[in-house]
Structures are given as C-alpha cells and as structure tokens.
Design a protein around this motif. Structure first.
Motif, PDB file in Angstrom:
ATOM      1  N   THR A  99       0.823  -1.202   0.000  1.00 37.19           N
ATOM      2  CA  THR A  99       0.000   0.000   0.000  1.00 37.19           C
ATOM      3  C   THR A  99       0.864   1.261   0.000  1.00 37.19           C
ATOM      4  O   THR A  99       1.959   1.286   0.567  1.00 37.19           O
ATOM      5  CB  THR A  99      -0.943   0.030   1.219  1.00 37.19           C
ATOM      6  OG1 THR A  99      -1.741   1.195   1.146  1.00 37.19           O
ATOM      7  CG2 THR A  99      -0.155   0.039   2.535  1.00 37.19           C
ATOM      8  N   ARG A 100       0.337   2.307  -0.629  1.00 35.71           N
ATOM      9  CA  ARG A 100       1.012   3.600  -0.601  1.00 35.71           C
ATOM     10  C   ARG A 100       0.503   4.475   0.536  1.00 35.71           C
ATOM     11  O   ARG A 100       1.028   5.570   0.754  1.00 35.71           O
ATOM     12  CB  ARG A 100       0.799   4.317  -1.943  1.00 35.71           C
ATOM     13  CG  ARG A 100       1.457   3.610  -3.126  1.00 35.71           C
ATOM     14  CD  ARG A 100       1.281   4.411  -4.404  1.00 35.71           C
ATOM     15  NE  ARG A 100       1.918   3.756  -5.544  1.00 35.71           N
ATOM     16  CZ  ARG A 100       1.952   4.258  -6.772  1.00 35.71           C
ATOM     17  NH1 ARG A 100       1.349   5.425  -7.025  1.00 35.71           N
ATOM     18  NH2 ARG A 100       2.562   3.601  -7.743  1.00 35.71           N
ATOM     19  N   ASP A 101      -0.514   3.994   1.228  1.00 29.06           N
ATOM     20  CA  ASP A 101      -1.095   4.753   2.339  1.00 29.06           C
ATOM     21  C   ASP A 101      -0.297   4.445   3.601  1.00 29.06           C
ATOM     22  O   ASP A 101      -0.412   3.369   4.178  1.00 29.06           O
ATOM     23  CB  ASP A 101      -2.565   4.352   2.519  1.00 29.06           C
ATOM     24  CG  ASP A 101      -3.291   5.241   3.507  1.00 29.06           C
ATOM     25  OD1 ASP A 101      -2.704   5.576   4.553  1.00 29.06           O
ATOM     26  OD2 ASP A 101      -4.456   5.605   3.245  1.00 29.06           O
ATOM     27  N   ASN A 103      -0.586   5.584   6.586  1.00 28.92           N
ATOM     28  CA  ASN A 103      -1.400   5.366   7.791  1.00 28.92           C
ATOM     29  C   ASN A 103      -1.876   3.915   7.865  1.00 28.92           C
ATOM     30  O   ASN A 103      -1.873   3.312   8.940  1.00 28.92           O
ATOM     31  CB  ASN A 103      -2.588   6.317   7.811  1.00 28.92           C
ATOM     32  CG  ASN A 103      -3.383   6.207   9.101  1.00 28.92           C
ATOM     33  OD1 ASN A 103      -2.877   6.499  10.183  1.00 28.92           O
ATOM     34  ND2 ASN A 103      -4.632   5.773   8.996  1.00 28.92           N
ATOM     35  N   ASP A 104      -2.287   3.362   6.718  1.00 27.57           N
ATOM     36  CA  ASP A 104      -2.693   1.955   6.682  1.00 27.57           C
ATOM     37  C   ASP A 104      -1.514   1.048   7.030  1.00 27.57           C
ATOM     38  O   ASP A 104      -1.660   0.070   7.780  1.00 27.57           O
ATOM     39  CB  ASP A 104      -3.231   1.586   5.297  1.00 27.57           C
ATOM     40  CG  ASP A 104      -4.624   2.152   5.044  1.00 27.57           C
ATOM     41  OD1 ASP A 104      -5.114   2.926   5.882  1.00 27.57           O
ATOM     42  OD2 ASP A 104      -5.210   1.820   4.006  1.00 27.57           O
TER      43      ASP A 104
END
Length: 207
Positions: A99-101, A103-104
């Motif tokens: 993922t690029r997020d 926070n995730d």
C-alpha cells in the motif's frame, strides 16, 4: 469514544449503525465492527467480540480495508488466539508494504506487535510464514527468527510514526505504538466456535 477509551459509550454510539437497514457506505458497518473489537475485549465480552470479528470475512480480499483488518489482527493478538492471528499475518503482511497509504501501513504493522508479544511469552522463537516478495524482509526458506522479525517491523513502525509526528508537531503516533499490557497479561483465549445455524423445519409431508 474508542480513542478516548470510553468503551461503554463507544458501544452505545455504535448501536444505531448495527441495526438492520441502518445507513451504510463503503466503510460502514465494516469500520464499526472493527472498532468495537478492543472495547468488547477490555470489557470481557469475548462472545460479542467474536460476532464482530466474523465481519473479517467481508474484508479479507479487499486491500483497501487494510486499516480495518489491522484491528482484527490486533484483537486476535491481544486475545492470544495465535493460530488465527498468524493466518491473518501471513495473508496481509505483504499488503502493508504494497500500500502507498502510510497510515494503513502504520496501523497494520503496529497491530503485529501484540501477536509477537504473545508468541514470545508462549516460548516461540521461529516462525514459518509464506510471504510474497512485497515483504521487504523476505526469507527464501520461509523461516523467520521471531526476535529479528519483530525488531525489523518495529523499526518500520517507528520510521513511519516519526514522519507523522514531524508533520503533526506532536508524538501521538510514536507514543501509541506499544500494545495494551493489561490485555496482554490476561490469560490467552481462543475465539469461541461459531454455533451452526438451526435449520428451518421442513413443511413437506411424507406419505
């Protein structure tokens, strides 16, 4: 209310979202089920928490739900259901690095720490995991030294936390990394087995 640790207030606030025909969206009620896991665990209501954990089935193929899956992993680790938690870890750990997020990624990697703590206390030293090449610390033989793996992931979590804390001008991400020690000190438990649904009586007659 969950963030503040007001567990009973969180349950009351969530109730309108969980009734039949309640308004829903692409994250509700999945987020609601996930957010209630730790409050119910802290309150000792394992059977009710297990019902909310069943919503994981609706998330397990959706990489966009990683932040909610993290709540399920954290719950299993704090509960001490190691077999169930390891299945989630093996399936979703590569997603956290895909993922690029950030926070995730932070949420999921942080959620691994209660599991590692439980594994250490159970005497485990080595894990056998089938992970794909999106995991940056991949071992070709699938064998992972528990202490090394935990230290690698903890370093990744701290690196992300430092970025958020620098942006925000506080230490909320770094200070929120450590697992709930009170829950970890409770005896490990397994999720209660799901009771089979009663079959509806047949209206057909013999003869």
């Amino acid at each position: 209310q969950v963030f503040l640790g007001n567990d009973e207030a969180a349950l009351r606030a969530a109730a309108p979202l969980l009734v039949r025909y309640a308004p829903s969206c692409n994250s509700v009620p999945n987020a609601t089920h996930a957010l209630l896991l730790l409050p119910l665990l802290r309150l000792g209501n394992i059977e009710q928490a297990a019902k909310h954990h069943r919503d994981y089935r609706n998330l397990m193929q959706d990489e966009g739900s990683l932040v909610f899956i993290a709540r399920h992993l954290e719950f299993l680790g704090l509960l001490g259901d190691l077999e169930a938690a390891l299945k989630l870890l093996e399936k979703h750990l590569p997603w956290a690095f895909r993922t690029r997020d950030l926070n995730d990624r932070y949420a999921f990697l942080r959620a691994t720490l209660p599991l590692f703590a439980r594994l250490r206390s159970s005497g485990e030293n080595t894990l056998k995991l089938r992970l794909d090449r999106d995991f940056p610390h991949l071992q070709e033989n699938g064998e992972y030294d528990l202490s090394t793996l935990e230290n690698q992931i903890r370093a990744d979590v701290l690196e992300i936390a430092a970025k958020f804390d620098t942006r925000n001008g506080n230490s909320s991400f770094s200070s929120g990394i450590e697992p709930d020690m009170e829950l970890l000190e409770r005896p490990a438990q397994l999720l209660p087995e799901e009771k089979p649904k009663a079959q509806k009586p047949s209206n057909s007659r013999k003869g």
